[in-house]
Each structure stands twice: as C-alpha cells, then as structure tokens.
Write a protein that holds these residues in place. Structure first.
Motif, short mmCIF file in Angstrom:
data_model
loop_
_atom_site.label_atom_id
_atom_site.label_comp_id
_atom_site.label_asym_id
_atom_site.label_seq_id
_atom_site.Cartn_x
_atom_site.Cartn_y
_atom_site.Cartn_z
N ALA A 78 -21.63 18.56 17.01
CA ALA A 78 -20.96 18.97 15.89
C ALA A 78 -20.25 17.99 15.26
O ALA A 78 -19.87 18.05 13.95
N THR A 79 -19.55 16.86 15.77
CA THR A 79 -19.09 15.86 15.19
C THR A 79 -19.86 14.93 14.36
O THR A 79 -19.52 14.50 13.12
N PHE A 80 -21.12 14.79 14.87
CA PHE A 80 -22.15 13.90 14.20
C PHE A 80 -22.34 14.70 12.86
O PHE A 80 -22.20 14.25 11.59
N LEU A 81 -22.60 15.92 12.89
CA LEU A 81 -22.86 16.66 11.68
C LEU A 81 -21.56 16.58 10.60
O LEU A 81 -21.99 16.39 9.41
N LEU A 82 -20.56 16.85 11.12
CA LEU A 82 -19.33 16.93 10.39
C LEU A 82 -19.01 15.62 9.60
O LEU A 82 -18.83 15.42 8.49
N ASN A 83 -19.48 14.61 10.37
CA ASN A 83 -19.15 13.03 10.02
C ASN A 83 -20.24 12.57 9.09
O ASN A 83 -20.14 11.30 8.48
N LEU A 84 -21.36 13.51 9.12
CA LEU A 84 -22.71 12.63 8.34
C LEU A 84 -22.33 12.41 6.93
O LEU A 84 -23.00 11.46 6.26
N ARG A 85 -21.63 13.16 6.40
CA ARG A 85 -20.98 12.91 4.80
C ARG A 85 -20.53 11.47 4.67
O ARG A 85 -20.78 10.90 3.60
N HIS A 86 -20.18 10.54 5.90
CA HIS A 86 -19.86 9.25 5.50
C HIS A 86 -20.77 8.57 5.19
O HIS A 86 -20.96 7.18 4.83
N LEU A 87 -22.03 8.83 5.60
CA LEU A 87 -23.61 8.34 5.40
C LEU A 87 -23.61 8.25 3.97
O LEU A 87 -23.76 6.93 3.28
N VAL A 88 -23.51 9.24 3.24
CA VAL A 88 -23.61 9.00 1.40
C VAL A 88 -22.39 8.29 1.04
O VAL A 88 -22.43 7.62 0.26
N MET A 89 -21.24 8.61 1.79
CA MET A 89 -19.92 7.84 1.01
C MET A 89 -20.10 6.10 1.45
O MET A 89 -19.74 5.34 0.65
N SER A 90 -20.61 5.93 2.44
CA SER A 90 -20.67 4.54 2.92
C SER A 90 -21.91 3.91 1.81
O SER A 90 -21.76 2.78 1.49
N ALA A 91 -23.06 4.81 1.70
CA ALA A 91 -23.79 4.21 0.78
C ALA A 91 -23.59 3.98 -0.76
O ALA A 91 -23.73 3.11 -1.45
N SER A 92 -22.55 4.68 -1.15
CA SER A 92 -22.04 4.84 -2.48
C SER A 92 -21.09 3.46 -2.39
O SER A 92 -20.89 2.86 -3.60
N LEU A 93 -20.49 3.03 -1.34
CA LEU A 93 -19.51 2.09 -1.27
C LEU A 93 -20.47 0.63 -1.26
O LEU A 93 -20.03 -0.40 -1.58
N ALA A 94 -21.70 0.77 -0.98
CA ALA A 94 -22.42 -0.51 -0.55
C ALA A 94 -22.34 -1.62 -1.80
O ALA A 94 -22.25 -2.45 -1.67
N PRO A 95 -22.81 -0.97 -2.99
CA PRO A 95 -22.86 -1.99 -4.22
C PRO A 95 -21.33 -2.75 -4.39
O PRO A 95 -21.27 -3.81 -4.99
N GLU A 96 -20.29 -1.81 -4.15
CA GLU A 96 -19.12 -2.22 -4.37
C GLU A 96 -18.57 -3.29 -3.43
O GLU A 96 -17.74 -4.29 -3.64
N PHE A 97 -19.15 -3.32 -2.35
CA PHE A 97 -18.93 -3.90 -1.11
C PHE A 97 -19.71 -5.51 -1.23
O PHE A 97 -19.77 -6.24 -0.11
N LYS A 98 -20.42 -5.61 -2.07
CA LYS A 98 -21.42 -6.80 -2.02
C LYS A 98 -20.74 -8.04 -1.92
O LYS A 98 -21.23 -9.00 -1.26
N GLU A 99 -19.59 -8.12 -2.41
CA GLU A 99 -18.93 -9.53 -2.29
C GLU A 99 -18.33 -9.70 -0.80
O GLU A 99 -17.92 -10.84 -0.49
N ILE A 100 -18.09 -8.40 0.11
CA ILE A 100 -17.96 -8.87 1.49
C ILE A 100 -18.80 -9.59 2.28
O ILE A 100 -19.91 -8.95 2.42
N PRO A 101 -18.29 -10.55 2.92
CA PRO A 101 -19.50 -11.27 3.66
C PRO A 101 -20.18 -10.41 4.98
O PRO A 101 -19.25 -9.52 5.17
N ARG A 102 -21.28 -10.45 4.95
CA ARG A 102 -21.98 -9.55 5.93
C ARG A 102 -21.53 -9.21 7.21
O ARG A 102 -21.17 -8.30 7.68
N LYS A 103 -20.94 -10.39 7.49
CA LYS A 103 -20.49 -10.32 9.09
C LYS A 103 -19.14 -9.44 9.18
O LYS A 103 -18.85 -9.11 10.13
N TYR A 104 -18.58 -9.09 8.17
CA TYR A 104 -17.36 -8.34 8.21
C TYR A 104 -17.78 -6.98 7.97
O TYR A 104 -16.89 -6.11 8.16
#
Lengths: 236, 101
Positions: A78-104
């Motif tokens: 149930a937790t997995f299903l409820l938090n799966l929305r963070h998958l799309v949120m994280s994807a949406s942030l990916a272009p904005e986080f380009k400047e952040i070094p990968r190891k972080y």
C-alpha cells in the motif's frame, strides 16, 4: 566580497523558501507522533518512521493499517502504491536538477515529497546544490523533530488547533499554484482538467487509493500535452 | 509494544526507490520534447489533484475550514506573492472557522 554576498543571498533565499515547509510540516508531524503513540507504537519506531521513510501520507496510512491488523507485507504494498506518484515528481525534477553533481542525487532524492517537489518546481531558477540541501535539511528536521515533539507532548495542544495547522500544507499548495493560474489560461485549463479527471477516478472507485492519484496525474499531464501542444493549437 | 523495524525498512525502500530512480536515469539524458512537456505539466496537475484530494478526503467537520484556508491562501498569493503570509493566513482562517462552527 561579492562571492560572500552572493552566497548570503542564496542562503537567505533557501531559508525563506523553507519557511512554509517548516511551518507546514511541524504540526502535521506532531499529529503523527501523537497518533502513533495512541496506536501503541514505541517512541523509537515512531521516530524511525519519520527518519527513514519521511512520507507523511503513507506514515498516517500505516498507523491506520497497523491498528486494523493488516500484515506488514500488505502495508508495504500500500505504501508503494501511495508513494508511486513521487516517480513522476522525481522525473519532472530531473531536468531542473541537472546542475547538481550526480553523486549527490541519492542524498537529494531522499527528501522529494509533494511539498518539496512543489517548492522546487516553482523556484526553478534558484535550484543549486546548497539551496536544495538547505531546503531538504530544514524541512526534514521539522518533520523529524515535530514527530518526536508530538509523541512527547502532543496531548497539550488543543485538537482544533492541531487540525487547522494541518491545513498549512494545502494552503501552501494553493499559494504556489494560484499565481500561475492567474498568469496563464493554459495552466488554468490544465488545472481544471486534472481536477475533473481525479474527481471522476475517485468517485468511480475503479482504482484503489494511490493508483487513482498516479493515474490521474499521468493521464491529465499526457492529455495536457495532447490538447495544448498540438501544432497550430490556439494556445501556441 | 511490538517492533516494527522490518515494516519500517520495507516502507522506506518502496518510498525511496521511486524518488531516486527517475533522477538517476533521466538527469543526464536529452529528452524528447513531448516527454519534456509532459514532465513540465506535472507540478500543475499534481498540485491541483492534491488540493482536490485534500478537500474531498477531509474529515466532515474540517471541509469548510479546509476550503476557506485554501481559498484565502490562493487569493493572497495571487495578490501579494508572499508564501509565508499566505500559509499563515490559511491556517488562521481555518482555525477561526473551526472555532465558530
């Protein structure tokens, strides 16, 4: 000198942006700590939930399910299903986080919540490693300390105050969204479209809660692309 | 009291991976423009949906206070563009309404 001043502004920015998160999280976390105590969960486990899961809605849901005697495996699903929305949120942030070094990224992504996601999405120009670390760190601390405080002394707060302080997070969502709705007709229409889609999915009860959220987010964003970004569309 | 450590570790894993993987996979790739548009709309669609969810899943005695808090915060942010003021006003108004009804 200018370098120091620049950094000072950056830190000030990060603090100002964190403030609504801190204000929003603390009372909700207190309510969680108190409820967890009333569900007979130890102080250690209550704190650990906030320290290593750090996902408000699913922590509350877990308390409900524990009280109802649901098995751990099912609570995790149930937790997995409820938090799966963070998958799309994280994807949406990916272009904005380009400047952040990968190891972080493993560190930075730990604190992607509905709330931090909204704050980052609407402050794209400010995103940098120190900015994100400060916002994450302050909001996370508020959540963890709030949880412990709620467990320890939550009873002393009147319940009407607790309930209305919980509105803070929704007030923040509204405050982030409304200027954009006023600025762009397209965004206004997309917002109405996604609200209607979610209402339809919610009341149709076709999907369990969690699925209805993520399907509504994906469906309405995809429809928005299909409707508003056609060549020669009236919004171009 | 029971120990919930295995449950907590399981919850942490299924929460963390969806947060981490898209960032790792997508952050160093050139994206197709439709996907980029799709991701660009996600903040607007998800915030709208979370707000509606907040209203329809509020406890019965909190529905009015929730709607009022959301409206005043949205209105003030639109007029003044001050996030903290908007959030605090939202909380204050909903508390007042909760006191009255």
């Amino acid at each position: 000198m200018t370098f120091i001043n620049k950094n000072k502004t950056k830190y000030k920015d990060a603090f100002m942006v964190s403030l609504p998160l801190i204000i929003g999280y603390f009372p909700v976390a207190m309510a969680f700590g108190l409820l967890s105590k009333n569900t007979s969960i130890s102080f250690r486990d209550t704190s650990l939930l906030s320290i290593i899961v750090f996902a408000g809605a699913s922590q509350f849901m877990a308390l409900d399910l524990i009280a109802a005697g649901v098995s751990s495996g099912n609570i995790i699903i149930a937790t997995f299903l409820l938090n799966l929305r963070h998958l799309v949120m994280s994807a949406s942030l990916a272009p904005e986080f380009k400047e952040i070094p990968r190891k972080y990224l493993p560190l930075v992504s730990f604190a992607i919540t509905d709330e931090s996601f909204s704050v980052y999405s609407f402050n794209k120009d400010k995103i940098s490693l120190p900015f994100v670390l400060i916002v994450n760190g302050l909001s996370y601390s508020s959540w963890v300390i709030g949880t412990m405080a709620g467990y320890a002394v939550g009873e002393i707060l009147p319940s009407s105050l607790q309930a209305s302080m919980g509105i803070g997070l929704y007030a923040m969502f509204a405050a982030l969204l409304s200027p954009e709705l006023g600025r762009s007709k397209k965004i206004l229409h997309i917002s109405i479209l996604s609200s209607l889609i979610y209402l339809a999915l919610f009341y149709s009860k076709l999907f369990s809660s969690g699925w209805d959220l993520i399907i509504a987010i994906i469906l309405s964003s995809a429809l928005a692309v299909a409707i508003f970004d056609r060549r020669g569309g009236k919004y171009e | 009291m029971n120990s919930y450590i295995p449950l907590i570790i399981g919850m942490a894993l299924v929460t963390y991976l969806p947060r981490l993987l898209p960032l790792l996979v997508l952050s160093d790739k050139k994206m197709n423009p439709s996907l980029e548009k799709f991701l660009y709309y996600i903040p607007y669609t998800s915030l709208s949906i979370l707000l509606i969810k907040g209203i329809i899943s509020a406890e019965k005695d909190m529905v009015l206070a929730t709607i009022a808090g959301i409206l005043i915060a949205g209105f003030l942010a639109y007029k003044k563009d001050n996030l903290v003021l908007s959030v605090l006003s939202g909380i204050a108004l909903s508390f007042l309404i909760k006191l009255i009804i």
